[in-house]
Design a protein around this motif. Structure first.
Motif, PDB file in Angstrom:
ATOM      1  N   MET A   1       0.894  -1.512  -0.314  1.00  0.00           N
ATOM      2  CA  MET A   1      -0.167  -0.448  -0.602  1.00  0.00           C
ATOM      3  C   MET A   1       0.931   1.411  -0.070  1.00  0.00           C
ATOM      4  O   MET A   1       0.088   2.259  -1.029  1.00  0.00           O
ATOM      5  N   ARG A   2       1.858   1.582   1.077  1.00  0.00           N
ATOM      6  CA  ARG A   2       2.953   2.129   1.639  1.00  0.00           C
ATOM      7  C   ARG A   2       3.430   2.572  -0.723  1.00  0.00           C
ATOM      8  O   ARG A   2       3.559   3.317  -0.579  1.00  0.00           O
ATOM      9  N   ALA A   3       4.182   1.567  -1.502  1.00  0.00           N
ATOM     10  CA  ALA A   3       4.219   2.020  -2.568  1.00  0.00           C
ATOM     11  C   ALA A   3       3.745   2.281  -3.859  1.00  0.00           C
ATOM     12  O   ALA A   3       3.777   3.370  -4.129  1.00  0.00           O
ATOM     13  N   ALA A   4       2.155   2.112  -3.409  1.00  0.00           N
ATOM     14  CA  ALA A   4       0.999   2.222  -4.490  1.00  0.00           C
ATOM     15  C   ALA A   4       0.626   3.860  -3.775  1.00  0.00           C
ATOM     16  O   ALA A   4       0.699   4.674  -4.840  1.00  0.00           O
ATOM     17  N   ILE A   5       1.052   4.061  -2.404  1.00  0.00           N
ATOM     18  CA  ILE A   5       0.547   5.579  -2.165  1.00  0.00           C
ATOM     19  C   ILE A   5       1.379   6.824  -2.475  1.00  0.00           C
ATOM     20  O   ILE A   5       1.811   7.531  -3.419  1.00  0.00           O
ATOM     21  N   ALA A   6       2.861   6.440  -2.521  1.00  0.00           N
ATOM     22  CA  ALA A   6       3.900   6.992  -3.040  1.00  0.00           C
ATOM     23  C   ALA A   6       4.416   6.888  -4.291  1.00  0.00           C
ATOM     24  O   ALA A   6       5.269   7.972  -4.965  1.00  0.00           O
ATOM     25  N   ALA A   8       3.870   7.886  -7.969  1.00  0.00           N
ATOM     26  CA  ALA A   8       3.553   8.692  -9.360  1.00  0.00           C
ATOM     27  C   ALA A   8       3.068   8.003 -10.390  1.00  0.00           C
ATOM     28  O   ALA A   8       1.822   9.233 -11.049  1.00  0.00           O
ATOM     29  N   THR A   9       2.464   7.120 -10.495  1.00  0.00           N
ATOM     30  CA  THR A   9       1.861   6.960 -11.963  1.00  0.00           C
ATOM     31  C   THR A   9       1.071   5.919 -11.050  1.00  0.00           C
ATOM     32  O   THR A   9       0.919   4.951  -9.630  1.00  0.00           O
ATOM     33  N   PRO A  10      -1.132   5.452 -11.427  1.00  0.00           N
ATOM     34  CA  PRO A  10      -1.469   4.518 -10.601  1.00  0.00           C
ATOM     35  C   PRO A  10      -0.582   2.768 -11.193  1.00  0.00           C
ATOM     36  O   PRO A  10      -0.457   2.299 -11.849  1.00  0.00           O
ATOM     37  N   PRO A  11      -1.478   1.858  -9.855  1.00  0.00           N
ATOM     38  CA  PRO A  11      -0.701   0.954  -9.652  1.00  0.00           C
ATOM     39  C   PRO A  11      -1.356   0.614 -11.152  1.00  0.00           C
ATOM     40  O   PRO A  11      -2.385   0.056 -11.487  1.00  0.00           O
ATOM     41  N   ARG A  12      -0.675  -1.187 -11.362  1.00  0.00           N
ATOM     42  CA  ARG A  12      -0.985  -2.151 -12.288  1.00  0.00           C
ATOM     43  C   ARG A  12       0.173  -2.942 -12.729  1.00  0.00           C
ATOM     44  O   ARG A  12       1.334  -3.351 -12.092  1.00  0.00           O
ATOM     45  N   TYR A  13      -1.799  -4.250 -13.057  1.00  0.00           N
ATOM     46  CA  TYR A  13      -1.038  -5.640 -12.757  1.00  0.00           C
ATOM     47  C   TYR A  13       0.231  -5.544 -13.754  1.00  0.00           C
ATOM     48  O   TYR A  13      -0.122  -6.210 -15.474  1.00  0.00           O
ATOM     49  N   GLU A  14       1.304  -6.834 -13.779  1.00  0.00           N
ATOM     50  CA  GLU A  14       2.110  -6.467 -15.079  1.00  0.00           C
ATOM     51  C   GLU A  14       2.427  -8.658 -14.347  1.00  0.00           C
ATOM     52  O   GLU A  14       2.716  -8.262 -13.711  1.00  0.00           O
ATOM     53  N   ARG A  15       2.455  -9.245 -15.209  1.00  0.00           N
ATOM     54  CA  ARG A  15       2.789 -10.841 -15.017  1.00  0.00           C
ATOM     55  C   ARG A  15       3.651 -10.658 -16.341  1.00  0.00           C
ATOM     56  O   ARG A  15       3.649  -9.783 -17.672  1.00  0.00           O
TER      57      ARG A  15
END
Length: 125
Positions: A1-6, A8-15
């Protein structure tokens, strides 16, 4: 959660890409296309001992083949730098003063734009 808040871009699922069953056979396919660029995919399948479905192999051969085909002499067009140009009209969204207290709208006074091929040079007249 902290990484997502810090971030600059929205979180994105990558596989990570899983790869394909054709990946192991690609070097041999490239060898055959190097020697015989027009060889049909079915013949390539026989030569490499392909025992799976042909659709995946045909798709990969279709993807690789253009790199090994010679250029078509009938469709090659070559131009020297500055030999060809594209001309277009530009209608700027402003009223242009033309002198003596008069002004013209873009429809009455378009701007000719010319871009030469391969010269990386732009001129507006």
């Amino acid at each position: 959660m902290r990484a997502a808040i810090a971030s600059a871009t929205p979180p994105r699922y990558e596989r990570k890409p899983a790869g394909s069953v054709v990946d192991a056979a690609e070097p041999r396919i490239r060898e055959l296309l190097q020697a015989y660029p027009t060889m049909p995919a079915t013949v390539i399948a026989e030569r490499i001992g392909w025992e799976r479905g042909l659709t995946v192999l045909k798709d990969r051969v279709r993807e690789l083949r253009p790199a090994y085909l010679p250029p078509d002499p009938a469709s090659r067009t070559a131009y020297a730098a500055g030999e060809i140009a594209q001309c277009d009209f530009w209608f700027p969204p402003v009223t242009i003063p033309v002198g003596c207290g008069q002004a013209r709208r873009p429809v009455q006074l378009p701007v000719l734009t010319m871009i030469t091929g391969y010269a990386r040079w732009l001129l507006r007249c």
